[in-house]
Design a protein around this motif. Structure first.
Motif, PDB file in Angstrom:
ATOM      1  N   HIS A  28       7.706  -8.800   5.864  1.00 60.19           N
ATOM      2  CA  HIS A  28       7.477  -7.770   5.001  1.00 60.19           C
ATOM      3  C   HIS A  28       6.436  -7.542   4.307  1.00 60.19           C
ATOM      4  CE1 HIS A  28      11.901  -7.361   5.640  1.00 60.19           C
ATOM      5  NE2 HIS A  28      11.887  -8.836   5.577  1.00 60.19           N
ATOM      6  N   SER A  29       5.418  -8.388   4.317  1.00 58.78           N
ATOM      7  CA  SER A  29       3.968  -8.120   3.482  1.00 58.78           C
ATOM      8  C   SER A  29       2.847  -7.980   4.433  1.00 58.78           C
ATOM      9  CB  SER A  29       3.923  -9.184   2.574  1.00 58.78           C
ATOM     10  OG  SER A  29       2.599  -8.822   1.736  1.00 58.78           O
ATOM     11  N   LEU A  30       2.697  -8.633   5.362  1.00 57.19           N
ATOM     12  CA  LEU A  30       1.317  -8.897   6.043  1.00 57.19           C
ATOM     13  C   LEU A  30       1.201  -7.527   6.898  1.00 57.19           C
ATOM     14  CD1 LEU A  30      -0.958 -10.696   7.195  1.00 57.19           C
ATOM     15  CD2 LEU A  30       0.601 -11.324   8.857  1.00 57.19           C
ATOM     16  N   PHE A  31       0.036  -7.085   6.767  1.00 56.86           N
ATOM     17  CA  PHE A  31      -0.536  -5.872   7.600  1.00 56.86           C
ATOM     18  C   PHE A  31       0.417  -4.572   6.913  1.00 56.86           C
ATOM     19  CE2 PHE A  31      -1.092  -8.915  10.871  1.00 56.86           C
ATOM     20  CZ  PHE A  31      -2.486  -9.151  10.576  1.00 56.86           C
ATOM     21  N   THR A  32       1.073  -4.486   5.792  1.00 55.41           N
ATOM     22  CA  THR A  32       1.516  -3.317   5.207  1.00 55.41           C
ATOM     23  C   THR A  32       0.535  -2.650   4.422  1.00 55.41           C
ATOM     24  OG1 THR A  32       1.856  -4.511   2.919  1.00 55.41           O
ATOM     25  CG2 THR A  32       3.599  -4.366   4.794  1.00 55.41           C
ATOM     26  N   TRP A  33       0.480  -1.626   4.070  1.00 55.50           N
ATOM     27  CA  TRP A  33      -0.430  -0.818   3.093  1.00 55.50           C
ATOM     28  C   TRP A  33      -0.797  -1.601   2.004  1.00 55.50           C
ATOM     29  CZ3 TRP A  33      -0.712   1.434  -1.411  1.00 55.50           C
ATOM     30  CH2 TRP A  33       0.949   1.722  -2.096  1.00 55.50           C
ATOM     31  N   GLN A  34       0.000  -2.097   1.447  1.00 54.86           N
ATOM     32  CA  GLN A  34      -0.245  -2.849   0.065  1.00 54.86           C
ATOM     33  C   GLN A  34      -1.033  -4.115   0.305  1.00 54.86           C
ATOM     34  OE1 GLN A  34       3.105  -1.710   1.018  1.00 54.86           O
ATOM     35  NE2 GLN A  34       4.098  -0.941  -0.647  1.00 54.86           N
ATOM     36  N   TRP A  35      -0.793  -4.618   1.499  1.00 51.17           N
ATOM     37  CA  TRP A  35      -1.373  -6.002   2.005  1.00 51.17           C
ATOM     38  C   TRP A  35      -2.884  -5.525   2.098  1.00 51.17           C
ATOM     39  CZ3 TRP A  35      -4.045  -7.557   6.200  1.00 51.17           C
ATOM     40  CH2 TRP A  35      -4.627  -8.871   6.161  1.00 51.17           C
ATOM     41  N   TRP A  36      -2.883  -4.551   2.994  1.00 53.77           N
ATOM     42  CA  TRP A  36      -4.534  -4.021   3.175  1.00 53.77           C
ATOM     43  C   TRP A  36      -5.184  -3.569   1.882  1.00 53.77           C
ATOM     44  CZ3 TRP A  36      -7.108  -5.182   6.935  1.00 53.77           C
ATOM     45  CH2 TRP A  36      -6.629  -5.588   8.319  1.00 53.77           C
ATOM     46  N   PHE A  37      -4.563  -2.983   0.969  1.00 55.54           N
ATOM     47  CA  PHE A  37      -5.241  -2.557  -0.359  1.00 55.54           C
ATOM     48  C   PHE A  37      -5.674  -3.889  -1.000  1.00 55.54           C
ATOM     49  CE2 PHE A  37      -4.625  -2.219  -4.945  1.00 55.54           C
ATOM     50  CZ  PHE A  37      -5.176  -1.281  -5.145  1.00 55.54           C
ATOM     51  N   GLU A  90       1.352 -10.461  -1.417  1.00 58.08           N
ATOM     52  CA  GLU A  90       0.320 -11.352  -1.499  1.00 58.08           C
ATOM     53  C   GLU A  90      -0.937 -11.176  -0.359  1.00 58.08           C
ATOM     54  OE1 GLU A  90       3.357 -12.316  -2.093  1.00 58.08           O
ATOM     55  OE2 GLU A  90       3.707 -13.575  -4.141  1.00 58.08           O
ATOM     56  N   VAL A  91      -2.122 -11.263  -0.604  1.00 55.55           N
ATOM     57  CA  VAL A  91      -2.855 -11.471   0.607  1.00 55.55           C
ATOM     58  C   VAL A  91      -2.620 -12.770   1.325  1.00 55.55           C
ATOM     59  CG1 VAL A  91      -5.370 -11.462   1.024  1.00 55.55           C
ATOM     60  CG2 VAL A  91      -4.303 -10.077  -0.722  1.00 55.55           C
ATOM     61  N   LEU A  94       1.051 -18.392   0.321  1.00 50.93           N
ATOM     62  CA  LEU A  94       1.260 -19.415  -0.531  1.00 50.93           C
ATOM     63  C   LEU A  94       0.843 -19.314  -1.968  1.00 50.93           C
ATOM     64  CD1 LEU A  94       1.455 -22.416   2.072  1.00 50.93           C
ATOM     65  CD2 LEU A  94       3.395 -21.081   1.132  1.00 50.93           C
ATOM     66  N   THR A  95       0.312 -18.216  -2.344  1.00 50.17           N
ATOM     67  CA  THR A  95       0.022 -18.184  -3.560  1.00 50.17           C
ATOM     68  C   THR A  95       0.996 -17.294  -4.573  1.00 50.17           C
ATOM     69  OG1 THR A  95      -1.241 -16.111  -3.284  1.00 50.17           O
ATOM     70  CG2 THR A  95      -2.456 -18.099  -3.043  1.00 50.17           C
ATOM     71  N   VAL A  96       1.221 -17.905  -5.828  1.00 46.99           N
ATOM     72  CA  VAL A  96       2.017 -16.888  -6.538  1.00 46.99           C
ATOM     73  C   VAL A  96       1.293 -15.747  -7.682  1.00 46.99           C
ATOM     74  CG1 VAL A  96       3.866 -18.735  -6.789  1.00 46.99           C
ATOM     75  CG2 VAL A  96       1.860 -18.863  -8.576  1.00 46.99           C
ATOM     76  N   ASN A  97       0.004 -16.276  -7.643  1.00 47.95           N
ATOM     77  CA  ASN A  97      -0.787 -15.184  -8.321  1.00 47.95           C
ATOM     78  C   ASN A  97      -1.556 -13.966  -7.319  1.00 47.95           C
ATOM     79  OD1 ASN A  97      -2.588 -17.027  -7.352  1.00 47.95           O
ATOM     80  ND2 ASN A  97      -3.773 -16.733  -8.964  1.00 47.95           N
ATOM     81  N   TYR A  98      -1.698 -12.986  -7.853  1.00 45.02           N
ATOM     82  CA  TYR A  98      -2.204 -12.047  -6.758  1.00 45.02           C
ATOM     83  C   TYR A  98      -3.823 -12.310  -6.997  1.00 45.02           C
ATOM     84  CZ  TYR A  98      -2.880  -7.397  -4.670  1.00 45.02           C
ATOM     85  OH  TYR A  98      -3.238  -6.396  -3.994  1.00 45.02           O
ATOM     86  N   LEU A  99      -4.099 -12.885  -6.017  1.00 47.45           N
ATOM     87  CA  LEU A  99      -5.756 -13.330  -5.786  1.00 47.45           C
ATOM     88  C   LEU A  99      -6.522 -12.169  -5.917  1.00 47.45           C
ATOM     89  CD1 LEU A  99      -5.595 -16.213  -3.157  1.00 47.45           C
ATOM     90  CD2 LEU A  99      -5.500 -16.219  -5.748  1.00 47.45           C
ATOM     91  N   PRO A 100      -6.484 -11.030  -5.293  1.00 49.30           N
ATOM     92  CA  PRO A 100      -7.444  -9.876  -5.663  1.00 49.30           C
ATOM     93  C   PRO A 100      -7.577  -9.527  -7.025  1.00 49.30           C
ATOM     94  CG  PRO A 100      -5.870  -9.397  -3.865  1.00 49.30           C
ATOM     95  CD  PRO A 100      -5.436 -10.556  -4.315  1.00 49.30           C
ATOM     96  N   TRP A 101      -6.290  -9.741  -7.823  1.00 43.02           N
ATOM     97  CA  TRP A 101      -6.640  -9.283  -9.298  1.00 43.02           C
ATOM     98  C   TRP A 101      -7.273 -10.477 -10.050  1.00 43.02           C
ATOM     99  CZ3 TRP A 101      -6.305  -4.961 -11.850  1.00 43.02           C
ATOM    100  CH2 TRP A 101      -5.626  -5.021 -13.250  1.00 43.02           C
ATOM    101  N   SER A 102      -6.658 -11.773 -10.184  1.00 44.82           N
ATOM    102  CA  SER A 102      -7.031 -12.941 -11.059  1.00 44.82           C
ATOM    103  C   SER A 102      -8.125 -13.474 -10.579  1.00 44.82           C
ATOM    104  CB  SER A 102      -5.871 -13.735 -11.135  1.00 44.82           C
ATOM    105  OG  SER A 102      -5.530 -14.254  -9.938  1.00 44.82           O
ATOM    106  N   ILE A 103      -8.405 -13.592  -9.012  1.00 42.16           N
ATOM    107  CA  ILE A 103      -9.723 -14.249  -8.685  1.00 42.16           C
ATOM    108  C   ILE A 103     -10.919 -13.668  -8.385  1.00 42.16           C
ATOM    109  CG2 ILE A 103     -10.594 -15.483  -6.647  1.00 42.16           C
ATOM    110  CD1 ILE A 103      -8.876 -17.409  -8.008  1.00 42.16           C
ATOM    111  N   VAL A 104     -10.862 -11.931  -8.299  1.00 38.95           N
ATOM    112  CA  VAL A 104     -11.876 -11.227  -7.893  1.00 38.95           C
ATOM    113  C   VAL A 104     -12.168  -9.892  -8.895  1.00 38.95           C
ATOM    114  CG1 VAL A 104     -13.123  -9.768  -6.385  1.00 38.95           C
ATOM    115  CG2 VAL A 104     -11.860 -11.886  -5.592  1.00 38.95           C
ATOM    116  N   VAL A 105     -11.062  -9.278  -9.078  1.00 38.20           N
ATOM    117  CA  VAL A 105     -11.087  -8.046  -9.875  1.00 38.20           C
ATOM    118  C   VAL A 105     -11.491  -8.371 -11.315  1.00 38.20           C
ATOM    119  CG1 VAL A 105     -10.006  -6.095 -10.837  1.00 38.20           C
ATOM    120  CG2 VAL A 105      -9.750  -6.605  -8.530  1.00 38.20           C
TER     121      VAL A 105
END
Length: 182
Positions: A28-37, A90-91, A94-105
């Motif tokens: 349900h997540s991998l390769f969806t437009w939200q995942w690509w986002f 999630e990208v 196995l992460t519970v945080n949204y890595l693009p947000w907390s680790i990068v943005v």
């Protein structure tokens, strides 16, 4: 039931839930437009940082950026584990945080704010930074279905991000570093 068995049972249930999460992510997540986002935001943020950072200040900015990354990630994980909010798409599964947000943005935006007009009032810059991410960034992530607050208000994020920025500003100003001697 002894203590060891209680922990083993919990571990077994947790492993089962992680396996279920991976399956949900794959279906349900991998390769969806939200995942690509998320992938594009992650890569674009890194690219912009590498291209537009003030190169002589890289080490100093990364010092603050790593503090922001660690703080944002820990607080994100804590908020998720306490049931205050959660993320979908999630990208990495196995992460519970949204890595693009907390680790990068968040760290990249902080580092850009720190290098732009470094003598400007840090409280004003902190208000602008935390307002952008709390009142525009999080509602946008909610709108596109990535961020789901349960018992959380964006004002809490504003206060936390305000404090994180001020600490990052304090850290970037430090000049008491000595070489490591052998």
């Amino acid at each position: 039931m002894n203590k060891s068995q209680v922990f083993d049972d919990y571990f077994s249930k947790e492993t089962q839930l992680k396996n279920e999460k991976i399956q949900i992510w794959l279906e349900h997540s991998l390769f969806t437009w939200q995942w690509w986002f998320g992938v594009i935001v992650l890569l674009l943020s890194i690219f912009l940082w590498l291209k537009f950072r003030k190169k002589p200040s890289t080490d100093r900015l990364l010092y603050s950026g790593f503090f922001v990354m660690i703080s944002a990630s820990i607080l994100d994980i804590l908020g998720h584990n306490l049931g205050l909010f959660h993320y979908h798409y999630e990208v990495f599964p196995l992460t519970v945080n949204y890595l693009p947000w907390s680790i990068v943005v968040i760290p990249v935006v902080v580092m850009f704010f720190l290098q732009y007009k470094p003598d400007a009032n840090p409280f004003l810059k902190s208000v602008i930074f935390s307002s952008l991410l709390s009142f525009i960034g999080l509602p946008f992530l909610r709108f596109i279905g990535i961020y789901h607050p349960v018992k959380w208000n964006v004002f809490y994020s504003f206060i936390i991000l305000f404090i994180i920025y001020l600490i990052a500003h304090f850290l970037v100003q430090r000049d008491k570093f000595e070489k490591v001697e052998t």
